[in-house]
Motif scaffolding. Structure first.
Motif, PDB file in Angstrom:
ATOM      1  N   HIS A  69       0.464 -12.030  -2.529  1.00  0.00           N
ATOM      2  CA  HIS A  69      -0.550 -13.161  -2.420  1.00  0.00           C
ATOM      3  C   HIS A  69      -2.033 -12.743  -2.336  1.00  0.00           C
ATOM      4  N   ARG A  70      -2.377 -11.588  -2.091  1.00  0.00           N
ATOM      5  CA  ARG A  70      -3.694 -11.028  -1.746  1.00  0.00           C
ATOM      6  C   ARG A  70      -4.186 -10.141  -2.847  1.00  0.00           C
ATOM      7  N   ILE A  71      -3.422  -9.396  -3.397  1.00  0.00           N
ATOM      8  CA  ILE A  71      -3.861  -8.595  -4.355  1.00  0.00           C
ATOM      9  C   ILE A  71      -4.549  -8.945  -5.579  1.00  0.00           C
ATOM     10  N   ASP A  72      -3.887  -9.725  -6.175  1.00  0.00           N
ATOM     11  CA  ASP A  72      -4.352 -10.132  -7.587  1.00  0.00           C
ATOM     12  C   ASP A  72      -4.037 -11.492  -7.941  1.00  0.00           C
ATOM     13  N   ASN A  73      -4.682 -12.691  -7.177  1.00  0.00           N
ATOM     14  CA  ASN A  73      -3.987 -13.765  -7.101  1.00  0.00           C
ATOM     15  C   ASN A  73      -3.868 -14.434  -8.738  1.00  0.00           C
ATOM     16  N   LYS A  74      -4.772 -13.757  -9.596  1.00  0.00           N
ATOM     17  CA  LYS A  74      -5.020 -14.697 -11.008  1.00  0.00           C
ATOM     18  C   LYS A  74      -4.161 -14.040 -11.760  1.00  0.00           C
ATOM     19  N   ARG A  90       0.069  -7.359 -12.319  1.00  0.00           N
ATOM     20  CA  ARG A  90       0.744  -6.540 -11.010  1.00  0.00           C
ATOM     21  C   ARG A  90       1.884  -5.852 -11.436  1.00  0.00           C
ATOM     22  N   LEU A  91       2.669  -6.672 -12.437  1.00  0.00           N
ATOM     23  CA  LEU A  91       4.066  -6.099 -12.616  1.00  0.00           C
ATOM     24  C   LEU A  91       4.121  -4.765 -13.620  1.00  0.00           C
ATOM     25  N   PHE A  92       3.027  -4.821 -14.456  1.00  0.00           N
ATOM     26  CA  PHE A  92       3.022  -3.909 -15.864  1.00  0.00           C
ATOM     27  C   PHE A  92       1.995  -2.833 -15.605  1.00  0.00           C
ATOM     28  N   THR A  93       1.018  -2.763 -14.677  1.00  0.00           N
ATOM     29  CA  THR A  93      -0.107  -1.938 -14.739  1.00  0.00           C
ATOM     30  C   THR A  93       0.193  -0.865 -13.554  1.00  0.00           C
ATOM     31  N   PHE A  98      -0.500   1.413  -8.020  1.00  0.00           N
ATOM     32  CA  PHE A  98      -1.000   2.453  -7.139  1.00  0.00           C
ATOM     33  C   PHE A  98      -1.776   1.550  -6.079  1.00  0.00           C
ATOM     34  N   VAL A  99      -2.540   0.655  -6.268  1.00  0.00           N
ATOM     35  CA  VAL A  99      -3.352   0.142  -5.171  1.00  0.00           C
ATOM     36  C   VAL A  99      -2.310  -0.511  -4.232  1.00  0.00           C
ATOM     37  N   GLU A 100      -1.282  -1.056  -4.705  1.00  0.00           N
ATOM     38  CA  GLU A 100      -0.309  -1.807  -3.776  1.00  0.00           C
ATOM     39  C   GLU A 100       0.406  -0.646  -3.050  1.00  0.00           C
ATOM     40  N   GLU A 101       0.835   0.289  -3.696  1.00  0.00           N
ATOM     41  CA  GLU A 101       1.487   1.566  -2.614  1.00  0.00           C
ATOM     42  C   GLU A 101       0.669   2.343  -1.760  1.00  0.00           C
ATOM     43  N   SER A 102      -0.852   2.508  -2.134  1.00  0.00           N
ATOM     44  CA  SER A 102      -1.489   3.020  -1.098  1.00  0.00           C
ATOM     45  C   SER A 102      -1.581   2.171   0.239  1.00  0.00           C
ATOM     46  N   MET A 103      -1.478   0.561  -0.091  1.00  0.00           N
ATOM     47  CA  MET A 103      -1.686  -0.285   1.004  1.00  0.00           C
ATOM     48  C   MET A 103      -0.421  -0.182   1.822  1.00  0.00           C
ATOM     49  N   GLY A 104       0.739   0.038   1.103  1.00  0.00           N
ATOM     50  CA  GLY A 104       1.931  -0.051   1.788  1.00  0.00           C
ATOM     51  C   GLY A 104       2.301   1.136   2.566  1.00  0.00           C
ATOM     52  N   LEU A 105       1.496   2.588   1.962  1.00  0.00           N
ATOM     53  CA  LEU A 105       1.730   3.693   2.690  1.00  0.00           C
ATOM     54  C   LEU A 105       0.875   3.750   3.929  1.00  0.00           C
TER      55      LEU A 105
END
Ligand SMILES: Nc1ncnc2c1ncn2[C@@H]1O[C@H](COP(=O)(O)OP(=O)(O)OP(=O)(O)O)[C@@H](O)[C@H]1O
Ligand SMILES: [Mg+2]
Length: 253
Positions: free
Chosen positions: A105-110, A115-118, A123-130
């Motif tokens: 909901h917060r990473i890339d609302n628009k 998100r699914l293809f880049t 990478f941004v999401e995974e870093s946050m998860g880690l």
């Protein structure tokens, strides 16, 4: 100030009264516990705050905004996330992907598709998860599948998913349920660090009284949808109505 203000909340399901005029405030930066016997209305109150239940009467404001006019995803966008009493993980996904479900909901609302293809977005999401896995002390688990993981890891994954969106307030419904003593102590430490290190306000429902007494700034006691007492742990622990209705012998713990 991102305080949570609950006033005169009434919620019934047909003839069953779950909340009968509940009012309290949770101040920004508090660890606030909601306790009470089974069926006293604790999870119903959480469901009202995060928009799953719409109460028949009363009001809920967060940071000055009326939450009762908002849908669950809008409430999440306002900075309120939650964990569930019954774990809500997806068994055939990795732990990291389970956690990332909470970030969408917060990473890339628009541009959801981006998100699914880049790779960059991933990478941004995974870093946050880690980062969150590291915070919770389970960084080696990210590529393991959820299915078959010990209960403690499943509970931590649920917490991680609630934290990854960087909420202002997290609602935790029985985070220590089913945990052994050592795991419960670990949960107590994590809840304190969520507030102290991440700066997130915590509203927690728990049955484990030693955990509640050790971490809470204030405690609200519910009984059959009514508030029996609100106050600091010592006040609540020694309140005669509370001892009678709920704490019993464990008040001496
Ligand atoms: N969706 C629903 N439909 C009908 N009744 C409900 C619903 N949700 C809750 N209730 C009832 O409302 C009352 C409060 O339930 P709630 O789940 O809020 O209790 P709780 O304090 O979280 O209990 P526990 O400690 O067992 O989790 C109970 O009588 C319950 O059966
Ligand atoms: Mg409950």
């Amino acid at each position: 100030m991102a305080d949570l203000q609950i006033k005169n909340l009434h919620m019934h399901f047909s003839g069953v009264v779950a909340l009968n005029g509940v009012s309290f405030d949770v101040k920004e930066g508090e660890i606030f516990s909601l306790i009470g016997p089974n069926g006293s209305g604790k999870s119903t109150l959480f469901n009202c705050v995060n928009g799953f239940n719409k109460p028949q009467d009363g009001s809920i404001f967060f940071g000055g905004e009326n939450l009762l006019k908002k849908q669950p995803h809008q409430i999440l966008n306002k900075g309120i996330s939650r964990t569930f009493q019954n774990i809500q993980n997806v068994p055939y996904m990795t732990i990291l992907d389970n956690i990332l479900l909470g970030a969408h909901h917060r990473i890339d609302n628009k541009s959801t598709m981006k998100r699914l293809f880049t790779k960059e977005q991933r990478f941004v999401e995974e870093s946050m998860g880690l980062e969150i896995l590291d915070f919770l002390g389970i960084v080696n688990y990210e590529q393991k599948y959820m299915i078959g993981q010990p209960y403690g890891i499943q509970k931590l994954t649920e917490i991680a998913r609630a934290l990854i969106g960087k909420p202002k307030l997290v609602l935790m419904d029985e985070p220590a349920a089913g945990m052994n003593d050592q795991e419960t102590q670990e949960i107590a430490k994590i809840i304190t660090e969520i507030r102290d290190d991440l700066g997130i306000t915590v509203l927690v429902v728990e049955h484990d009284m030693s955990l509640v007494m050790s971490i809470s700034d204030r405690i609200c006691v519910l009984d059959s949808g009514n508030i029996l007492a609100i106050g600091e742990p010592e006040e609540v622990k020694n309140h005669p109505d509370v001892i009678k209705a709920f704490l019993g012998d464990s008040a001496d713990a």
